[in-house]
Enzyme design. Structure first.
Site, PDB file in Angstrom:
ATOM      1  N   CYS A 115      57.263  44.790  17.130  1.00 55.96           N
ATOM      2  CA  CYS A 115      56.403  44.545  16.044  1.00 55.96           C
ATOM      3  C   CYS A 115      55.412  44.170  15.569  1.00 55.96           C
ATOM      4  O   CYS A 115      54.840  43.875  14.632  1.00 55.96           O
ATOM      5  CB  CYS A 115      56.535  42.820  15.992  1.00 55.96           C
ATOM      6  SG  CYS A 115      58.789  41.659  16.837  1.00 55.96           S
ATOM      7  N   HIS A 255      51.528  37.888  13.039  1.00 56.89           N
ATOM      8  CA  HIS A 255      52.550  38.097  13.139  1.00 56.89           C
ATOM      9  C   HIS A 255      54.202  36.822  13.127  1.00 56.89           C
ATOM     10  O   HIS A 255      53.506  35.650  13.602  1.00 56.89           O
ATOM     11  CB  HIS A 255      53.525  38.613  14.340  1.00 56.89           C
ATOM     12  CG  HIS A 255      54.928  39.051  14.864  1.00 56.89           C
ATOM     13  ND1 HIS A 255      55.718  39.492  13.542  1.00 56.89           N
ATOM     14  CD2 HIS A 255      55.010  38.286  15.596  1.00 56.89           C
ATOM     15  CE1 HIS A 255      57.111  39.759  14.343  1.00 56.89           C
ATOM     16  NE2 HIS A 255      57.250  38.853  15.453  1.00 56.89           N
ATOM     17  N   ASN A 285      61.301  35.709  11.408  1.00 58.02           N
ATOM     18  CA  ASN A 285      60.703  37.004  12.427  1.00 58.02           C
ATOM     19  C   ASN A 285      61.311  38.190  12.138  1.00 58.02           C
ATOM     20  O   ASN A 285      61.931  38.612  12.249  1.00 58.02           O
ATOM     21  CB  ASN A 285      61.034  36.702  13.852  1.00 58.02           C
ATOM     22  CG  ASN A 285      60.308  37.907  14.299  1.00 58.02           C
ATOM     23  OD1 ASN A 285      59.890  38.765  14.168  1.00 58.02           O
ATOM     24  ND2 ASN A 285      60.283  37.641  16.053  1.00 58.02           N
TER      25      ASN A 285
END
Ligand code: UT7
Length: 328
Positions: A115, A255, A285
């Site tokens: 990520c 994020h 996500n």
């Protein structure tokens, strides 16, 4: 000379799946109430079967190139941040994308840092331009739906597919630039977020069944605690280093893994939630794609003016984390 983001682009697959639809269609013992209250997620987008990580990235890339009036053959390099490449080992998705775009003069490589991949990608792209390249495309794209374990409600409700890109070029202006980054990793936590099978540590064996070890595993609590600390540290360190006050920043773009992570970091930092740009409710996500999707959304909504200061923050598998300070 400095390096600026010339344009951004994003692509969202057309299949939007709400929490209720997810529970019903994939037979998961969960509820909209649980997912929303524990994560802030309301829906996610899933790619179609015939879409690949690179085809998702292609649509986002074309948009960014068009916006900037740059032709694909002007690209010097493509950096493709992803955890879900088209092929497990090789070829790199960056090379597949390079061919799709017709970027015949570009080098291309994948960047595997979960990520945090796009955050790393911006800093690497900046370095390439400072080293003499003229145009570099930094991609964050994921088809995470290919790696979800539908028997594991701890993880399968959290992720979505999508792509975002930033086109980088050189600038003489001091008003608009990628002016600092902070990149770190805590390899001691590497086992907390992984796909166990298929690498050289646990190679595939002929005849072995595909089982849960072939899909995403996460120690959610451990990663959660790390993530709160990571967001807090990155924001604090970059702000202190550049003597920035909260009012100097237009937005912090984190994020988006769980809204509660951002709420906890916001509290620790004493920075209100309104400073954090969030779109987790719609997108869930999307790993390396999250930050560029958010940047593109902010750009398209017109919430950014030239010269606005933005701080991006990434965290995830690795356990890697980091951030970029950008002047839009
Ligand atoms: O992008 C990479 C970085 N990823 C992250 O940063 C994610 C970090 N982790 C998290 O966001 C959270 O830890 C989760 C969202 C994964 C889990 O939330 P939590 O509040 O920490 O839940 P928990 O793991 O403490 O589980 C609480 C309960 C458990 O039930 P019992 O054992 O108390 O009976 C779980 O089985 O919630 C249950 N549960 C669910 N229930 C309904 C876990 N997932 C679900 C679900 N639906 N989807």
């Amino acid at each position: 000379m400095a390096v600026e983001i010339l344009s951004v682009g994003a692509y969202t697959p057309s299949k939007r799946v709400t929490n209720d639809e997810l529970a019903e269609n994939y037979n998961i013992d969960t509820s909209d109430e649980w997912i929303k209250s524990h994560t802030g997620i309301g829906s996610r987008y899933f790619a179609a079967e015939d879409e690949t990580c690179s085809s998702i990235a292609y649509h986002a890339s074309v948009k960014a190139l068009e916006k900037a009036g740059v032709k694909a053959d002007e690209l010097d390099c493509i950096i493709f941040a992803t955890s879900t490449p088209d092929y497990q080992i090789f070829p790199a998705s960056a090379s597949v994308l390079q061919e799709m775009l017709g970027a015949g003069n570009a080098g291309a490589f994948d960047l595997a840092q979960g990520c945090t991949g796009f955050i790393y990608g911006l800093e690497v792209g900046k370095s390439l331009i400072l080293g003499g390249m003229k145009k570099v495309l930094v991609v964050g794209a994921e088809k995470l739906s290919s790696y979800l374990n539908w028997n594991d409600r701890n993880t399968c409700v959290l992720f979505g597919d999508g792509a975002g890109v930033a086109l980088l070029g050189e600038t003489e202006s001091v008003k608009s630039e990628i002016f600092d980054s902070y990149l770190r990793s805590e390899g001691s936590g590497a086992e907390a977020l992984k796909v166990q099978k298929g690498g050289s540590k646990n190679p595939l064996i002929m005849g072995d069944p595909v089982d849960e070890d072939s899909f995403i595993f996460m120690d959610g609590r451990l990663v959660y605690n790390f993530a709160v600390r990571a967001v807090t540290d990155v924001v604090k360190i970059l702000m202190e280093k550049h003597n920035l006050k909260e009012e100097d920043l237009k937005y912090i773009v984190p994020h988006q893994a769980n809204k509660r992570i951002i709420q906890a970091a916001s509290k620790r930092l004493g920075i209100p939630m309104e400073k954090f740009y969030l779109n987790i409710e719609e997108f869930a996500n999307t790993s390396a794609a999250t930050v560029p999707i958010a940047l593109n959304e902010m750009d398209e909504k017109g919430v950014l003016k030239k010269g606005d200061l933005i701080l991006t923050v990434g965290f995830g598998a690795g356990l890697a984390y980091g951030g970029n300070l950008l002047r839009w």
